[in-house]
Design a protein around this motif. Sequence first.
Motif, PDB file in Angstrom:
ATOM      1  N   MET A 111      -8.171  -2.010  -5.961  1.00  0.00           N
ATOM      2  CA  MET A 111      -7.247  -2.765  -5.449  1.00  0.00           C
ATOM      3  C   MET A 111      -7.665  -3.176  -3.923  1.00  0.00           C
ATOM      4  N   SER A 112      -7.521  -4.458  -3.617  1.00  0.00           N
ATOM      5  CA  SER A 112      -7.950  -4.916  -2.300  1.00  0.00           C
ATOM      6  C   SER A 112      -6.855  -4.729  -1.456  1.00  0.00           C
ATOM      7  N   GLU A 113      -7.117  -4.550  -0.021  1.00  0.00           N
ATOM      8  CA  GLU A 113      -6.165  -4.759   1.293  1.00  0.00           C
ATOM      9  C   GLU A 113      -5.900  -6.124   1.745  1.00  0.00           C
ATOM     10  N   GLN A 114      -4.807  -5.994   1.969  1.00  0.00           N
ATOM     11  CA  GLN A 114      -4.424  -7.544   2.442  1.00  0.00           C
ATOM     12  C   GLN A 114      -5.006  -7.714   4.124  1.00  0.00           C
ATOM     13  N   LEU A 115      -5.447  -8.859   4.315  1.00  0.00           N
ATOM     14  CA  LEU A 115      -6.226  -8.834   5.631  1.00  0.00           C
ATOM     15  C   LEU A 115      -4.960  -9.149   6.549  1.00  0.00           C
ATOM     16  N   VAL A 116      -5.107  -8.639   7.936  1.00  0.00           N
ATOM     17  CA  VAL A 116      -4.343  -8.684   8.624  1.00  0.00           C
ATOM     18  C   VAL A 116      -4.238 -10.007   9.861  1.00  0.00           C
ATOM     19  N   PRO A 117      -3.503 -10.823  10.069  1.00  0.00           N
ATOM     20  CA  PRO A 117      -3.762 -11.955  11.039  1.00  0.00           C
ATOM     21  C   PRO A 117      -4.294 -11.333  12.336  1.00  0.00           C
ATOM     22  N   PRO A 118      -5.025 -12.164  13.035  1.00  0.00           N
ATOM     23  CA  PRO A 118      -5.041 -11.937  14.313  1.00  0.00           C
ATOM     24  C   PRO A 118      -3.945 -11.638  15.390  1.00  0.00           C
ATOM     25  N   GLY A 119      -3.902 -10.669  15.946  1.00  0.00           N
ATOM     26  CA  GLY A 119      -2.933 -10.359  17.017  1.00  0.00           C
ATOM     27  C   GLY A 119      -1.945  -9.419  16.444  1.00  0.00           C
ATOM     28  N   GLU A 120      -2.048  -9.274  15.262  1.00  0.00           N
ATOM     29  CA  GLU A 120      -0.888  -8.177  14.576  1.00  0.00           C
ATOM     30  C   GLU A 120      -1.572  -6.819  14.675  1.00  0.00           C
ATOM     31  N   THR A 121      -0.758  -5.954  14.663  1.00  0.00           N
ATOM     32  CA  THR A 121      -1.112  -4.506  14.256  1.00  0.00           C
ATOM     33  C   THR A 121      -1.177  -4.296  12.925  1.00  0.00           C
ATOM     34  N   PRO A 122      -2.212  -3.916  12.128  1.00  0.00           N
ATOM     35  CA  PRO A 122      -2.372  -3.394  10.851  1.00  0.00           C
ATOM     36  C   PRO A 122      -1.510  -2.378  10.647  1.00  0.00           C
ATOM     37  N   PRO A 123      -0.963  -2.174   9.126  1.00  0.00           N
ATOM     38  CA  PRO A 123      -0.263  -1.045   9.061  1.00  0.00           C
ATOM     39  C   PRO A 123      -1.235   0.053   9.045  1.00  0.00           C
ATOM     40  N   ALA A 124      -0.474   1.250   9.472  1.00  0.00           N
ATOM     41  CA  ALA A 124      -1.143   2.582   9.472  1.00  0.00           C
ATOM     42  C   ALA A 124      -0.356   3.593   9.109  1.00  0.00           C
ATOM     43  N   GLU A 125      -0.994   4.827   8.484  1.00  0.00           N
ATOM     44  CA  GLU A 125      -0.322   5.901   8.005  1.00  0.00           C
ATOM     45  C   GLU A 125      -0.003   6.657   9.079  1.00  0.00           C
ATOM     46  N   GLY A 126       1.208   7.347   8.868  1.00  0.00           N
ATOM     47  CA  GLY A 126       1.789   8.043   9.997  1.00  0.00           C
ATOM     48  C   GLY A 126       1.059   9.402  10.460  1.00  0.00           C
ATOM     49  N   SER A 127       1.090   9.646  11.667  1.00  0.00           N
ATOM     50  CA  SER A 127       0.485  11.007  11.897  1.00  0.00           C
ATOM     51  C   SER A 127       1.526  12.255  11.718  1.00  0.00           C
ATOM     52  N   THR A 128       0.776  13.138  11.425  1.00  0.00           N
ATOM     53  CA  THR A 128       1.316  14.266  10.972  1.00  0.00           C
ATOM     54  C   THR A 128       1.468  15.354  12.141  1.00  0.00           C
ATOM     55  N   SER A 129       0.822  15.044  13.336  1.00  0.00           N
ATOM     56  CA  SER A 129       0.914  15.878  14.447  1.00  0.00           C
ATOM     57  C   SER A 129       2.022  15.393  15.405  1.00  0.00           C
TER      58      SER A 129
END
Length: 59
Positions: free
Chosen positions: A1-19
């Motif tokens: 499965m490929s990941e979608q590219l994020v347009p410049p200037g936008e923050t990519p989605p990230a997994e939440g921190s557990t700490s």
Amino acid sequence: MSEQLVPPGETPPAEGSTSSAHQERADGGIWEHPMFWVSLIVLGAVLVGLFFVFRIFGF
């Protein structure tokens, strides 16, 4: 499965921190301020210098 590219200037989605966020340390007061220590060192050097000046000129 490929990941979608994020347009410049936008923050990519990230997994939440557990700490949790760390607690910021309280200000240590005068002991953490370097100008206090520098002024003590300069004052001591001036006093020692004055001691020798007074010894030389016999005040």
